[in-house]
Design a protein around this motif. Sequence first.
Motif, PDB file in Angstrom:
ATOM      1  N   GLY A 294      94.528 -32.490  43.646  1.00 33.09           N
ATOM      2  CA  GLY A 294      93.708 -33.724  42.992  1.00 33.09           C
ATOM      3  C   GLY A 294      94.048 -33.789  41.462  1.00 33.09           C
ATOM      4  N   ALA A 295      93.407 -34.658  40.587  1.00 30.99           N
ATOM      5  CA  ALA A 295      93.617 -34.632  39.201  1.00 30.99           C
ATOM      6  C   ALA A 295      92.239 -35.546  38.903  1.00 30.99           C
ATOM      7  CB  ALA A 295      94.775 -35.339  38.879  1.00 30.99           C
ATOM      8  N   SER A 296      91.761 -35.065  37.684  1.00 30.64           N
ATOM      9  CA  SER A 296      91.013 -35.772  36.981  1.00 30.64           C
ATOM     10  C   SER A 296      91.319 -36.383  35.525  1.00 30.64           C
ATOM     11  CB  SER A 296      89.523 -35.060  36.591  1.00 30.64           C
ATOM     12  OG  SER A 296      88.966 -34.721  37.881  1.00 30.64           O
ATOM     13  N   ARG A 297      92.622 -35.810  35.480  1.00 28.88           N
ATOM     14  CA  ARG A 297      93.002 -36.127  34.059  1.00 28.88           C
ATOM     15  C   ARG A 297      94.866 -35.877  34.076  1.00 28.88           C
ATOM     16  NH1 ARG A 297      90.332 -31.773  33.925  1.00 28.88           N
ATOM     17  NH2 ARG A 297      88.338 -33.219  33.398  1.00 28.88           N
ATOM     18  N   GLU A 298      95.317 -36.375  33.229  1.00 26.78           N
ATOM     19  CA  GLU A 298      96.894 -36.226  32.957  1.00 26.78           C
ATOM     20  C   GLU A 298      97.049 -34.487  32.812  1.00 26.78           C
ATOM     21  OE1 GLU A 298      99.605 -39.033  31.235  1.00 26.78           O
ATOM     22  OE2 GLU A 298      97.623 -40.089  30.649  1.00 26.78           O
ATOM     23  N   GLY A 299      98.006 -33.902  33.566  1.00 30.24           N
ATOM     24  CA  GLY A 299      98.604 -32.582  33.526  1.00 30.24           C
ATOM     25  C   GLY A 299      97.734 -31.623  34.503  1.00 30.24           C
TER      26      GLY A 299
ATOM     27  N   HIS B 121      88.705 -42.587  40.234  1.00 38.84           N
ATOM     28  CA  HIS B 121      88.855 -41.710  39.062  1.00 38.84           C
ATOM     29  C   HIS B 121      89.446 -42.742  37.948  1.00 38.84           C
ATOM     30  CE1 HIS B 121      87.701 -38.631  41.770  1.00 38.84           C
ATOM     31  NE2 HIS B 121      88.767 -38.648  42.445  1.00 38.84           N
ATOM     32  N   ALA B 122      89.579 -43.925  37.980  1.00 38.94           N
ATOM     33  CA  ALA B 122      90.229 -44.484  36.987  1.00 38.94           C
ATOM     34  C   ALA B 122      89.444 -44.477  35.554  1.00 38.94           C
ATOM     35  CB  ALA B 122      90.617 -45.817  37.402  1.00 38.94           C
ATOM     36  N   GLY B 123      88.156 -44.524  35.740  1.00 35.02           N
ATOM     37  CA  GLY B 123      87.266 -44.138  34.603  1.00 35.02           C
ATOM     38  C   GLY B 123      87.521 -42.742  33.728  1.00 35.02           C
ATOM     39  N   GLU B 124      87.969 -41.753  34.623  1.00 35.92           N
ATOM     40  CA  GLU B 124      88.445 -40.316  33.962  1.00 35.92           C
ATOM     41  C   GLU B 124      89.562 -40.363  33.272  1.00 35.92           C
ATOM     42  OE1 GLU B 124      87.541 -37.594  37.010  1.00 35.92           O
ATOM     43  OE2 GLU B 124      85.559 -37.213  36.337  1.00 35.92           O
ATOM     44  N   PHE B 125      90.614 -41.013  34.114  1.00 33.59           N
ATOM     45  CA  PHE B 125      92.031 -41.196  33.694  1.00 33.59           C
ATOM     46  C   PHE B 125      92.011 -41.973  32.535  1.00 33.59           C
ATOM     47  CE2 PHE B 125      93.120 -39.820  37.882  1.00 33.59           C
ATOM     48  CZ  PHE B 125      93.795 -38.814  37.688  1.00 33.59           C
TER      49      PHE B 125
ATOM     50  N   GLY C 172      92.545 -45.697  33.064  1.00 32.03           N
ATOM     51  CA  GLY C 172      93.297 -46.678  33.387  1.00 32.03           C
ATOM     52  C   GLY C 172      94.333 -46.407  34.700  1.00 32.03           C
ATOM     53  N   ILE C 173      94.536 -47.509  35.274  1.00 27.67           N
ATOM     54  CA  ILE C 173      95.485 -47.356  36.329  1.00 27.67           C
ATOM     55  C   ILE C 173      96.830 -46.857  35.928  1.00 27.67           C
ATOM     56  CG2 ILE C 173      96.466 -49.704  36.117  1.00 27.67           C
ATOM     57  CD1 ILE C 173      95.342 -47.912  39.484  1.00 27.67           C
ATOM     58  N   GLU C 174      97.320 -47.199  34.744  1.00 27.83           N
ATOM     59  CA  GLU C 174      98.581 -46.561  34.099  1.00 27.83           C
ATOM     60  C   GLU C 174      98.479 -45.108  34.064  1.00 27.83           C
ATOM     61  OE1 GLU C 174      96.974 -49.160  32.793  1.00 27.83           O
ATOM     62  OE2 GLU C 174      98.208 -50.775  33.261  1.00 27.83           O
ATOM     63  N   ALA C 175      97.520 -44.595  33.387  1.00 25.86           N
ATOM     64  CA  ALA C 175      97.341 -43.311  33.028  1.00 25.86           C
ATOM     65  C   ALA C 175      97.416 -42.455  34.585  1.00 25.86           C
ATOM     66  CB  ALA C 175      96.078 -42.858  32.461  1.00 25.86           C
ATOM     67  N   THR C 176      96.579 -43.034  35.472  1.00 26.98           N
ATOM     68  CA  THR C 176      96.640 -42.599  36.895  1.00 26.98           C
ATOM     69  C   THR C 176      97.929 -42.399  37.574  1.00 26.98           C
ATOM     70  OG1 THR C 176      94.364 -43.672  37.278  1.00 26.98           O
ATOM     71  CG2 THR C 176      95.608 -42.809  38.995  1.00 26.98           C
ATOM     72  N   GLN C 177      98.764 -43.318  37.237  1.00 25.56           N
ATOM     73  CA  GLN C 177     100.071 -43.389  37.928  1.00 25.56           C
ATOM     74  C   GLN C 177     100.979 -42.243  37.167  1.00 25.56           C
ATOM     75  OE1 GLN C 177     102.561 -46.734  36.708  1.00 25.56           O
ATOM     76  NE2 GLN C 177     103.901 -46.312  38.812  1.00 25.56           N
ATOM     77  N   ARG C 178     100.798 -42.268  35.888  1.00 16.59           N
ATOM     78  CA  ARG C 178     101.402 -41.010  35.215  1.00 16.59           C
ATOM     79  C   ARG C 178     101.025 -39.869  35.793  1.00 16.59           C
ATOM     80  NH1 ARG C 178     100.404 -44.211  30.458  1.00 16.59           N
ATOM     81  NH2 ARG C 178      98.726 -42.830  30.039  1.00 16.59           N
TER      82      ARG C 178
ATOM     83  N   MET D 233     103.772 -34.972  40.511  1.00 13.45           N
ATOM     84  CA  MET D 233     103.887 -34.264  41.730  1.00 13.45           C
ATOM     85  C   MET D 233     105.519 -34.090  41.958  1.00 13.45           C
ATOM     86  SD  MET D 233     103.244 -33.089  44.462  1.00 13.45           S
ATOM     87  CE  MET D 233     101.334 -33.083  44.736  1.00 13.45           C
ATOM     88  N   VAL D 234     106.141 -35.525  41.547  1.00 13.50           N
ATOM     89  CA  VAL D 234     107.586 -35.399  41.879  1.00 13.50           C
ATOM     90  C   VAL D 234     108.650 -35.150  40.633  1.00 13.50           C
ATOM     91  CG1 VAL D 234     107.216 -36.894  43.787  1.00 13.50           C
ATOM     92  CG2 VAL D 234     107.675 -38.013  41.482  1.00 13.50           C
ATOM     93  N   THR D 235     107.925 -35.066  39.278  1.00  7.80           N
ATOM     94  CA  THR D 235     108.756 -35.071  38.312  1.00  7.80           C
ATOM     95  C   THR D 235     109.427 -33.725  37.940  1.00  7.80           C
ATOM     96  OG1 THR D 235     106.967 -34.491  36.743  1.00  7.80           O
ATOM     97  CG2 THR D 235     107.719 -36.906  36.798  1.00  7.80           C
ATOM     98  N   ASP D 236     108.792 -32.642  38.606  1.00  9.00           N
ATOM     99  CA  ASP D 236     109.482 -31.295  38.460  1.00  9.00           C
ATOM    100  C   ASP D 236     110.027 -30.777  39.652  1.00  9.00           C
ATOM    101  OD1 ASP D 236     108.898 -31.032  35.624  1.00  9.00           O
ATOM    102  OD2 ASP D 236     106.918 -30.013  36.116  1.00  9.00           O
ATOM    103  N   LEU D 237     110.420 -31.603  40.951  1.00 12.59           N
ATOM    104  CA  LEU D 237     111.094 -31.229  41.928  1.00 12.59           C
ATOM    105  C   LEU D 237     112.384 -31.167  41.562  1.00 12.59           C
ATOM    106  CD1 LEU D 237     109.429 -33.537  44.710  1.00 12.59           C
ATOM    107  CD2 LEU D 237     108.740 -30.830  44.102  1.00 12.59           C
TER     108      LEU D 237
END
Length: 469
Positions: free
Chosen positions: A167-172, A195-199, A201-207, A212-216
Motif C-alpha cells: 500500500g501507499a499513502s504518498r509517492e515513494g 487516499h487521493a487526499g494524502e497523495f 490528486g489522482i495523477e499523484a496516485t497513478q505515479r 510497482m512496475v517501473t523497476d521490474l
Amino acid sequence: MIAMTMGEIADAVGGKIVGGDPATLVDGLSYTDSREVTSGGVFFAKPGEFTDGHLFAPQAVERGAALVVVDHELELDAPQLVVADVVDALGDLARTVIAKVREAGILRIVGITGSNGKTTTKNLLGTILSRVGQTVAPRASFNNEVGAPLTMLEVTDETRFLVAEMGASREGDIARLIRMAKPDVGVVLKVGLAHAGEFGGIEATQRAKSEMVTDLSADDIAVLNADDPRVAAMAPMTRARVLWFGEDGEDAPDRVRATGVRSGRAGTAFRLHLPDGEERDVAFRVLGEHHVANALAASSAAFALGVGIDDIVAGLESVTRAERWRMEVVGNARGVTVINDAYNASPDSMAAALKTLVQLREPGGRAIAVLGEMSELGDASGAEHDRIGLLAVRLGIDQVVVVGSGARRLHISTINEGSWDGESAFVETQDEAYSLLASMLREGDTVLVKSSNSAGLRHLGDRLGELFS
C-alpha cells in the motif's frame, strides 16, 4: 524468520548489541505488538502515533522476546539491539532476510498494489498458491512500511511464494517496499480516489502505483488491469512482459478474462479464460460482481507463476469471503440479511457495494444502505459524497441511513435528488443508528453497512449481525 545470529541481525540493521552475545542464534517471528510476542521472537519497539513501543518492551520480554530492537537503551532483562530508527531497522532486516532466502533459488515474489482490492486479491492468490507450494501472505492489511516487512520476515528457506501487499499513502512508499523485496510478478489493480487526499490528486496516485512496475526487469511480469485506463497507461513504463486481465476483451485471447458473469446471493459465477486457451466455469462465493476483477488479478499472477487452471479454480472456489468486514454476511436470520462492508470505502468501492446491494435485494424486499464517511478524499470529498447520494437514489435503494457528520453531505444530496419523505435518515452516532435500524428492519430486508475504517461502522455492522443471527 530464518535463523540468524544477533551479530548478523546487528550487521543487517546497523545496530549495537547491548546485553547479548553476538553468536546467539535467533529464529523466532518478529512483532511490533507486545501482546502477540511468542517465545524466541524479536520485538521492534516502534514509536507510534498515540503511544511508544518502548513502553511495552517489558511485556514483550515477559512473553519471551529473545531480542528487543530499540532506538535507545532500556533497563531490560533481555538482549537489546540499539538502532537509529526502529522502523528503518525493520525494513533493513526484511531486505536482508529476503536476499538470503533468494540465494536458495526457489522463492518467487508477487507484489500487489491498487487503490481498491489489494487485500481481497492477496487472500485469493495466497489461497491458490498454497495449493502448490509453501506460501507466505500478509495477515489482515499488512501492507505498509511496518506490516509489509513483518510479513517478509516470515519467509524461510522452504518458502516457495511470498505474496506482498504493498500500500501507499504518498509517492515513494511502494518503491521503498520494492527495495526490500523486488517482485518477480508485479500486480496493479486499479487507480482510484482512495487516499487521493494524502497523495494530492489522482495523477499523484497513478505515479505512486506505477512504482510497482517501473523497476521490474525484462525477466519479470507486470500484471495490469486492461479495464482501467490509468493502469493500462503503465505498460510503456515497464521493461517487464505485460500480462493483461479484464472483464472486457472477448477479442483479446491473450489476456486473463471472465465471460458470462452472473451475480446472486450465493456469490458470482463466471467462466475463466487463460491466455493458453484453457477455460473453466468458476462458482465464486465472494459477494459482489466487482470482486471478479480481483479474482482475475489473482488468477493472472498465479498463471504467471506457472500454476495450472485446475489449482487456480479450486483456490478461487474455496474462498467464501473477501476478508473480515469486506462484503461479509454477518447476519441472516428472521428474514433479514446484514452485509458488513465497513472496513474501507472509496467512491469506487462504495458505488460497487451499492450496486451489489440492489442485485441481492430479495423479491418484494427492501434494500437498505447504512453509510458513513469516505475518508482521505481531500478536495474531492464533497463532490464524491454528493455522487454517492445521487447514485443511491438512481439505483432505487429503498432506505438510506447516513451515520456521522462526516457523511452528512451524502444525506443532503440524497434528499435533494430523490425528494423523498423519510427514505434518507441522518443520525450522528452508531447507537442512534442501531436503535433506528432495530425498530425499522423487517423480513425481506437486505442491509449493507459501508464506510471507511475510520468511521467505525464495522462495529455497527457486527451489532446488527448479532441481532439477526
